[in-house]
Design a protein around this motif. Structure first.
Motif, PDB file in Angstrom:
ATOM      1  N   GLU A  20       0.836  -1.197   0.000  1.00  0.00           N
ATOM      2  CA  GLU A  20       0.000   0.000   0.000  1.00  0.00           C
ATOM      3  C   GLU A  20       0.872   1.249   0.000  1.00  0.00           C
ATOM      4  N   ASP A  50       2.220   1.805  -3.473  1.00  0.00           N
ATOM      5  CA  ASP A  50       1.199   2.352  -4.381  1.00  0.00           C
ATOM      6  C   ASP A  50       0.972   3.837  -4.131  1.00  0.00           C
ATOM      7  N   VAL A  51       0.878   4.231  -2.847  1.00  0.00           N
ATOM      8  CA  VAL A  51       0.643   5.637  -2.507  1.00  0.00           C
ATOM      9  C   VAL A  51       1.822   6.504  -2.956  1.00  0.00           C
ATOM     10  N   THR A  52       3.029   6.009  -2.734  1.00  0.00           N
ATOM     11  CA  THR A  52       4.227   6.777  -3.109  1.00  0.00           C
ATOM     12  C   THR A  52       4.352   6.897  -4.619  1.00  0.00           C
ATOM     13  N   LEU A  53       4.022   5.814  -5.331  1.00  0.00           N
ATOM     14  CA  LEU A  53       4.052   5.860  -6.795  1.00  0.00           C
ATOM     15  C   LEU A  53       3.058   6.885  -7.330  1.00  0.00           C
ATOM     16  N   GLU A  54       1.888   6.961  -6.707  1.00  0.00           N
ATOM     17  CA  GLU A  54       0.886   7.927  -7.150  1.00  0.00           C
ATOM     18  C   GLU A  54       1.375   9.356  -6.925  1.00  0.00           C
ATOM     19  N   LYS A  55       2.027   9.604  -5.778  1.00  0.00           N
ATOM     20  CA  LYS A  55       2.578  10.929  -5.523  1.00  0.00           C
ATOM     21  C   LYS A  55       3.670  11.264  -6.542  1.00  0.00           C
ATOM     22  N   ASN A 109       3.853  10.035  -9.555  1.00  0.00           N
ATOM     23  CA  ASN A 109       3.164  10.272 -10.823  1.00  0.00           C
ATOM     24  C   ASN A 109       2.625  11.695 -10.902  1.00  0.00           C
ATOM     25  N   ARG A 110       2.121  12.207  -9.767  1.00  0.00           N
ATOM     26  CA  ARG A 110       1.600  13.579  -9.766  1.00  0.00           C
ATOM     27  C   ARG A 110       2.706  14.578 -10.085  1.00  0.00           C
ATOM     28  N   ARG A 124       3.508  14.449 -13.696  1.00  0.00           N
ATOM     29  CA  ARG A 124       2.499  15.168 -14.478  1.00  0.00           C
ATOM     30  C   ARG A 124       2.770  16.677 -14.456  1.00  0.00           C
ATOM     31  N   LYS A 174       8.861   9.517 -17.103  1.00  0.00           N
ATOM     32  CA  LYS A 174       7.530   8.922 -17.250  1.00  0.00           C
ATOM     33  C   LYS A 174       7.643   7.430 -17.538  1.00  0.00           C
ATOM     34  N   LEU A 223       8.052   4.987 -14.661  1.00  0.00           N
ATOM     35  CA  LEU A 223       6.910   4.734 -13.780  1.00  0.00           C
ATOM     36  C   LEU A 223       5.985   3.630 -14.294  1.00  0.00           C
TER      37      LEU A 223
END
Length: 219
Positions: free
Chosen positions: A83, A86-91, A93-94, A97, A161, A164
């Motif tokens: 978990e 996943d949370v760190t990867l999403e951050k 990714n932000r 972006r 990018k 990731l």
């Protein structure tokens, strides 16, 4: 007597205005780019640490430890670590972006300058395009520097990018991400310094050494 605007002067003035707008945007967007990259550093380190912990857990036989009485502990630890990844990867990714937004803004405004030049190219003679002095670069130099700057942001964003994209062996992918990201930072820091120096030089030229002197438009 009012100066009569010649076709080449009008074309150069349009190009110069577009160049000023472009360099203003690049100057602003560079700060956004650097902030995003700085924010990525602890996230990349956190990912690497989480993978380390997950790999250690995989090697531990919980049934042979004092924790063997907690039958679901092993799964809970794995779940929390996954978990966290996943949370760190999403951050991360932000932040990537944000880099994409910078790339898009730079590409758009560099493209606008090149478009203005292409539209007015017939009015600007080759000698004017290639002319440089001890105090200022040529128009050809500036256009080439702009293309190099746009390429830098485009390639740097694409490389990050691509890192990731997680496959089936996502732990190894994250390992590769950490190692490659570090190398990209080392390499890009040199390129960023070159790009930043080039942009600053163009910025000073565009704002302090106009292609068409203002007094030509007076009376």
């Amino acid at each position: 007597m009012r100066y009569v605007c010649m076709p080449e002067d009008s074309a150069l003035l349009s190009l110069h205005k577009s160049l000023r707008r472009c360099l203003d945007v690049i100057d602003e967007q560079q700060e956004e780019w650097y902030r995003a990259l700085i924010d990525c550093v602890p996230l990349v380190n956190t990912l690497n640490n989480l993978v380390d912990q997950l790999l250690i857990c995989e090697r531990v036989n919980f049934s042979q430890t004092p924790l063997r009485g907690f039958s679901i502990l092993h799964h809970q630890i794995f779940y929390k670590l996954e978990e966290g990844i996943d949370v760190t990867l999403e951050k991360l990714n932000r932040n990537v972006r944000i880099l994409q937004g910078v790339r898009d803004a730079v590409s758009h405004h560099v493209g606008s300058v090149l478009h203005v030049y292409a539209v007015n190219a017939d009015e600007i003679n080759l000698e004017t395009t290639l002319e440089r002095t001890a105090n200022s670069p040529s128009l050809a130099d500036i256009l080439e520097w702009l293309k190099d700057t746009e390429k830098f942001f485009r390639n740097q964003h694409l490389e990050r990018k691509n890192l990731l994209y997680m496959g089936n062996d996502h732990l190894q992918d994250i390992r590769n991400l950490y190692n490659t990201w570090e190398k990209l930072n080392d390499l890009s820091s040199i390129r960023q310094n070159i790009v930043q120096g080039t942009v600053q030089m163009m910025y000073i030229f565009a704002h302090c050494c106009p292609v068409i002197r203002d007094d030509k438009w007076g009376t």
